[in-house]
Design an enzyme around this catalytic site. Sequence first.
Site, mmCIF file in Angstrom:
data_model
loop_
_atom_site.group_PDB
_atom_site.id
_atom_site.type_symbol
_atom_site.label_atom_id
_atom_site.label_comp_id
_atom_site.label_asym_id
_atom_site.label_seq_id
_atom_site.Cartn_x
_atom_site.Cartn_y
_atom_site.Cartn_z
ATOM 1 C CG HIS A 280 7.757 -15.617 -8.897
ATOM 2 N ND1 HIS A 280 7.676 -15.630 -10.266
ATOM 3 C CD2 HIS A 280 7.900 -16.917 -8.523
ATOM 4 C CE1 HIS A 280 7.751 -16.880 -10.707
ATOM 5 N NE2 HIS A 280 7.882 -17.666 -9.664
ATOM 6 C CD GLU B 247 7.568 -11.824 -10.259
ATOM 7 O OE1 GLU B 247 6.333 -11.928 -10.399
ATOM 8 O OE2 GLU B 247 8.374 -12.620 -10.758
ATOM 9 N NE ARG C 101 11.833 -17.610 -9.489
ATOM 10 C CZ ARG C 101 11.307 -17.294 -10.659
ATOM 11 N NH1 ARG C 101 11.291 -16.031 -11.051
ATOM 12 N NH2 ARG C 101 10.782 -18.225 -11.439
ATOM 13 C CG HIS D 246 4.092 -13.734 -12.824
ATOM 14 N ND1 HIS D 246 4.890 -14.600 -12.105
ATOM 15 C CD2 HIS D 246 2.946 -14.412 -13.074
ATOM 16 C CE1 HIS D 246 4.253 -15.745 -11.925
ATOM 17 N NE2 HIS D 246 3.063 -15.651 -12.495
ATOM 18 C CD GLU E 143 6.465 -12.259 -16.192
ATOM 19 O OE1 GLU E 143 6.834 -11.357 -15.392
ATOM 20 O OE2 GLU E 143 6.648 -13.469 -15.976
#
Length: 381
Positions: free
Chosen positions: A142, A145, A200, A269, A343
């Site tokens: 993405h 990020e 994104r 991520h 994440e």
Amino acid sequence: AKDQEQASLIMSLEHLEHLQLDFWRRPMKFDLSMDIRVPRGSLQAFKAFLESNSVHYSVMIQDLQVCALRLNLSMMERSTGSFNYGTYHTLQEVRSHLFHAHQPTLSMRHLILLGLREELITLNFSTGGASRPAIWIDSGIHAREWVSPASAIWMAKKMASEYGSDFAITSLLNKMDVFMEIVVNPDGYLYTHSRNRMWRKTRSKVSGSSCVGVDANRNFDAGFGGPGTSGNPCLETYRGTHAHSEPEVQAIVNFVLEHRNIKSFITIHSYSQLLMFPYGYKCSPPTSYYELAAIASSAVADLSSLYGTRYRTGTICDTIYQASGGSIDWTYDMGIQYSFAFELRDTGYHGFLLPPEQIIPTAQETWLAMTYIMDYVQARS
């Protein structure tokens, strides 16, 4: 949101394209709070909607542009003498660094492989030997990020420079190969630096639509088109016309299919501070649920030991929500049992605009969790 019904009501606004709401964080199983970027032109209408439906809200970032400009300033002020691991870099700088930064250390070969296009760079950390078991790590699927590839670059440097002196790295690379794809979505990443910091998706053209791009982590053939994806090309979770339609996704698929020795697949991520494992496209647990849960729990315990950063763990479906077409669901179904998704920092205060001074601490603590997973996989390979 006070309940799931109210959360769904707010989420329905995503389909009102004139509002141009950007859902940074969606409601999760354990937390119905949402982080939403609201364009100035939609602000009053959105506030009125929330207030008329008795939805509690607060403003975390008053002016996103100020934060973005601060990041740009920090990039311009960085040292030009050497690569600074404590700041964000353009695609050109990342590529140049990956090609020229590290010379082979002792018997380790630091190779560069190319994907379907020359921008797709995969690093190979190996001390030789055919068909050795391997671990895959990727970041930047993405585009916005930024802390994801920034952390991965730091980890690549650590492996390249500390083989022979760091026991864990030396032991790992003496037995296994490590593949790293630092920027999975190069066109999108480039676009975040040149035109839209909050972009994104990929940058592929969508036939019959003026909207551009596909969510590459909804494009894998794992429950493709299911919950958590959209068929609307203008939305952030647009899945694409068919599974593996994106060259960036197809490159990973081809690589995994050609390297049947991959034992662990780890994708990085941001943000929310989570360590997740399959499944996302369905809510039934994987056959190795208890083992994966135990690994994740121990990994985040190691992560937290450095700076006290707290992570949650669990399946994608249980931890956040159903999300189909994800990479680790596909790799798990392909037989790569140790498939995980990080994440990274934070939990929303900065969101996708994590300050540069947090890059190295984020990478350092994530490395501890990564080391636990890799050691575990090595012991069973």
